[in-house]
Structures are given as structure tokens and as C-alpha cells.
Design a protein around this motif. Structure first.
Motif, mmCIF file in Angstrom:
data_model
loop_
_atom_site.group_PDB
_atom_site.id
_atom_site.type_symbol
_atom_site.label_atom_id
_atom_site.label_comp_id
_atom_site.label_asym_id
_atom_site.label_seq_id
_atom_site.Cartn_x
_atom_site.Cartn_y
_atom_site.Cartn_z
ATOM 1 N N TRP A 21 0.834 -1.208 0.000
ATOM 2 C CA TRP A 21 0.000 0.000 0.000
ATOM 3 C C TRP A 21 0.865 1.253 0.000
ATOM 4 C CZ3 TRP A 21 -4.331 -1.164 4.165
ATOM 5 C CH2 TRP A 21 -5.210 -2.106 3.635
ATOM 6 N N ALA A 22 1.997 1.194 0.710
ATOM 7 C CA ALA A 22 2.899 2.346 0.772
ATOM 8 C C ALA A 22 3.759 2.464 -0.480
ATOM 9 C CB ALA A 22 3.798 2.237 2.007
ATOM 10 N N GLU A 23 3.610 1.502 -1.405
ATOM 11 C CA GLU A 23 4.346 1.472 -2.675
ATOM 12 C C GLU A 23 5.855 1.483 -2.460
ATOM 13 O OE1 GLU A 23 2.819 3.853 -5.837
ATOM 14 O OE2 GLU A 23 0.729 3.551 -5.239
ATOM 15 N N ILE A 24 6.287 0.679 -1.501
ATOM 16 C CA ILE A 24 7.708 0.464 -1.255
ATOM 17 C C ILE A 24 8.099 -0.851 -1.919
ATOM 18 C CG2 ILE A 24 9.428 -0.051 0.512
ATOM 19 C CD1 ILE A 24 7.908 1.800 2.378
ATOM 20 N N PRO A 25 9.065 -0.827 -2.838
ATOM 21 C CA PRO A 25 9.499 -2.080 -3.474
ATOM 22 C C PRO A 25 10.274 -2.937 -2.474
ATOM 23 C CG PRO A 25 10.857 -0.249 -4.222
ATOM 24 C CD PRO A 25 9.770 0.353 -3.380
ATOM 25 N N ARG A 187 5.455 5.549 10.026
ATOM 26 C CA ARG A 187 6.754 5.771 10.693
ATOM 27 C C ARG A 187 7.864 5.056 9.923
ATOM 28 N NH1 ARG A 187 8.667 5.966 16.335
ATOM 29 N NH2 ARG A 187 10.922 6.308 16.136
ATOM 30 N N VAL A 188 7.599 3.847 9.449
ATOM 31 C CA VAL A 188 8.589 3.112 8.670
ATOM 32 C C VAL A 188 8.961 3.881 7.414
ATOM 33 C CG1 VAL A 188 8.963 1.035 7.267
ATOM 34 C CG2 VAL A 188 7.977 0.831 9.556
ATOM 35 N N VAL A 189 7.970 4.404 6.717
ATOM 36 C CA VAL A 189 8.228 5.169 5.489
ATOM 37 C C VAL A 189 9.084 6.400 5.800
ATOM 38 C CG1 VAL A 189 7.168 6.573 3.676
ATOM 39 C CG2 VAL A 189 6.199 4.345 4.254
ATOM 40 N N ARG A 190 8.762 7.095 6.892
ATOM 41 C CA ARG A 190 9.557 8.276 7.265
ATOM 42 C C ARG A 190 11.004 7.902 7.565
ATOM 43 N NH1 ARG A 190 5.265 9.436 10.581
ATOM 44 N NH2 ARG A 190 6.531 9.259 12.476
ATOM 45 N N LEU A 192 12.696 5.258 6.497
ATOM 46 C CA LEU A 192 13.364 4.871 5.252
ATOM 47 C C LEU A 192 13.707 6.099 4.414
ATOM 48 C CD1 LEU A 192 11.241 1.744 4.203
ATOM 49 C CD2 LEU A 192 13.579 1.731 5.072
ATOM 50 N N SER A 193 12.778 7.040 4.354
ATOM 51 C CA SER A 193 13.008 8.250 3.560
ATOM 52 C C SER A 193 14.154 9.078 4.126
ATOM 53 C CB SER A 193 11.737 9.107 3.499
ATOM 54 O OG SER A 193 10.700 8.406 2.858
ATOM 55 N N ASN A 194 14.230 9.161 5.454
ATOM 56 C CA ASN A 194 15.236 9.999 6.111
ATOM 57 C C ASN A 194 16.618 9.369 6.116
ATOM 58 O OD1 ASN A 194 13.335 11.966 6.684
ATOM 59 N ND2 ASN A 194 12.897 11.184 8.735
ATOM 60 N N HIS A 195 16.681 8.051 6.274
ATOM 61 C CA HIS A 195 17.958 7.407 6.554
ATOM 62 C C HIS A 195 18.439 6.459 5.467
ATOM 63 C CE1 HIS A 195 17.977 8.985 10.636
ATOM 64 N NE2 HIS A 195 16.692 8.599 10.735
ATOM 65 N N VAL A 196 17.550 5.933 4.656
ATOM 66 C CA VAL A 196 17.937 4.934 3.681
ATOM 67 C C VAL A 196 17.852 5.464 2.260
ATOM 68 C CG1 VAL A 196 17.472 2.624 2.760
ATOM 69 C CG2 VAL A 196 17.273 3.061 5.222
ATOM 70 N N PHE A 197 16.659 5.865 1.858
ATOM 71 C CA PHE A 197 16.479 6.333 0.490
ATOM 72 C C PHE A 197 17.290 7.602 0.231
ATOM 73 C CE2 PHE A 197 12.131 4.164 0.756
ATOM 74 C CZ PHE A 197 12.639 2.988 0.244
ATOM 75 N N SER A 198 17.333 8.500 1.226
ATOM 76 C CA SER A 198 18.073 9.752 1.021
ATOM 77 C C SER A 198 19.562 9.483 0.854
ATOM 78 C CB SER A 198 17.862 10.689 2.219
ATOM 79 O OG SER A 198 18.327 10.089 3.425
ATOM 80 N N ALA A 199 20.092 8.447 1.533
ATOM 81 C CA ALA A 199 21.522 8.133 1.458
ATOM 82 C C ALA A 199 21.896 7.481 0.127
ATOM 83 C CB ALA A 199 21.908 7.217 2.606
ATOM 84 N N SER A 200 20.878 7.014 -0.620
ATOM 85 C CA SER A 200 21.178 6.293 -1.855
ATOM 86 C C SER A 200 21.291 7.213 -3.057
ATOM 87 C CB SER A 200 20.082 5.230 -2.116
ATOM 88 O OG SER A 200 18.847 5.859 -2.359
ATOM 89 N N HIS A 201 20.935 8.487 -2.862
ATOM 90 C CA HIS A 201 21.011 9.423 -3.991
ATOM 91 C C HIS A 201 22.437 9.916 -4.194
ATOM 92 C CE1 HIS A 201 16.764 9.375 -4.644
ATOM 93 N NE2 HIS A 201 16.495 9.833 -3.443
#
Length: 201
Positions: A21-25, A187-190, A192-201
């Protein structure tokens, strides 16, 4: 959202659905682990302790079995417990125990605590989320009907909020509804966005 690989260390169909539902692969990889915990551990730490065991087991398995194929992957694990009067209520072992658990929850307020552990390239994120659930008084017939029809033996507290008993038996919920389903997904999405996805850019 970036395609940073996420490994969900859980076979729970509810957690899988919430991430979808959160569209996280993500991919699901599960290893069996010991879900015991040290006596005297604060209840808010218990599900984190168990989730960490799940995440570490999958991390070790992936490193040994895939030889770097999942290098850089983020591992997400969670565990949910029900707490009534300070006592942790686990999954019922049989029909009689499920009935006894629901009798104890009937007319009372309990806490649902989900612990989340995220292992990523920079380290570990861990937290727990607490939701209070207030049950109406349930009749013996209602409890027996629910247990026999839905057989909630794989669920902490012997119930699932998204099933019949949640619609009929729950008076109100204070906190994250999805936490009771097994994952505080916003909370999980936040995190991931703050610590995981942002670090991958």
C-alpha cells in the motif's frame, strides 16, 4: 521513490500488504528465529529484541547464501506483541487458549506494541510504536464464533483488528491503527526516507 532494495524479514501477509500500500518495493526473505526474550525486559523493548533477531538472521543468511547479490540491501523486520496489565500475551497455542485470551481482553484496554528494526548500510534504526485498543464486552458466543471461524492462532492476542472481531468488538483505538495490524507503516516510510532512500542518492 528510489529502487533501493528492501528485504522484508517477515512472512506476515499483513506487513506485506501494508508495504505494498505504501508502494515500497521489497522482497520477502525469512529465517526462523527464537522469539523468546530475557525475563524482566521492559515490554516496549521485547518486540524490538525479537525483531532484531529476525533481521540479523536474514542478514546472515543473505550474506552466506547470495554472495553479495543483496549487498547494500536494507533489511526490515518487525514483531508485534499484546500487553494486558503488564503481561505479554503471545500467540495462542490452541482453541482453548485463544478463547481464554479473548475473554481476558473483553471489556478491557490493552496495548499493542510493534517493534521495528531496520538494518541498512549506515547501521541500525530501531523503535517501537504503541497503540491502545479498547474492547467492548464480548459474549461467549461472539468469542467462540470468532475463534472457530477465523482461527487466530498465528496472531498475538488471538485476534486481527481488520477481521470481524475488529468491526464488532473494538470500541476505539488510540494511536496508529496499522500498528495493530503489525506495522506502523507511516513511521517506517519516514525512517526509510530519512535514513535509507536519502543516502542512496
Amino acid at each position: 521513490m528510489t529502487k533501493t532494495p528492501i528485504i522484508l524479514a517477515s512472512q506476515s501477509p499483513r506487513r506485506k500488504m501494508l508495504l505494498e500500500w505504501a508502494e515500497i518495493p521489497f522482497e520477502v526473505i525469512v529465517q526462523s528465529t527464537d522469539e523468546s526474550f530475557p525475563e524482566g525486559m521492559p515490554v516496549t523493548e521485547v518486540p524490538i529484541h525479537i525483531a532484531r533477531g529476525k533481521a540479523e538472521a536474514v542478514k546472515q543468511y543473505v550474506q552466506e547464501a547470495y554472495h553479495g547479490e543483496y549487498a547494500g540491501s536494507t533489511i526490515l523486520a518487525a514483531d508485534t506483541i499484546v500487553v494486558l496489565d503488564g503481561q505479554v500475551i503471545g500467540k495462542p497455542s490452541d482453541r482453548d487458549e485463544a478463547i481464554r485470551i479473548l475473554q481476558s481482553l473483553s471489556g478491557n484496554t490493552h496495548r499493542v506494541i510493534t517493534g521495528v528494526v531496520i538494518l541498512h548500510s549506515e547501521g541500525e534504526i530501531s523503535f517501537s510504536d504503541v497503540t491502545e485498543v479498547h474492547f467492548h464486552h464480548l459474549s461467549p458466543d461472539q468469542i467462540i464464533f470468532y475463534v472457530d471461524k477465523y482461527q487466530p492462532y498465528d496472531k498475538a492476542g488471538a485476534y486481527a483488528i481488520q477481521e470481524w472481531i475488529g468491526v464488532v468488538g473494538i470500541q476505539r483505538v488510540e494511536g496508529d491503527f496499522y500498528n495493530v495490524m503489525g506495522l506502523p507503516v507511516s513511521r517506517v516510510v519516514r525512517e526509510l526516507s530519512n535514513h535509507v532512500f536519502s543516502a542512496s542518492h
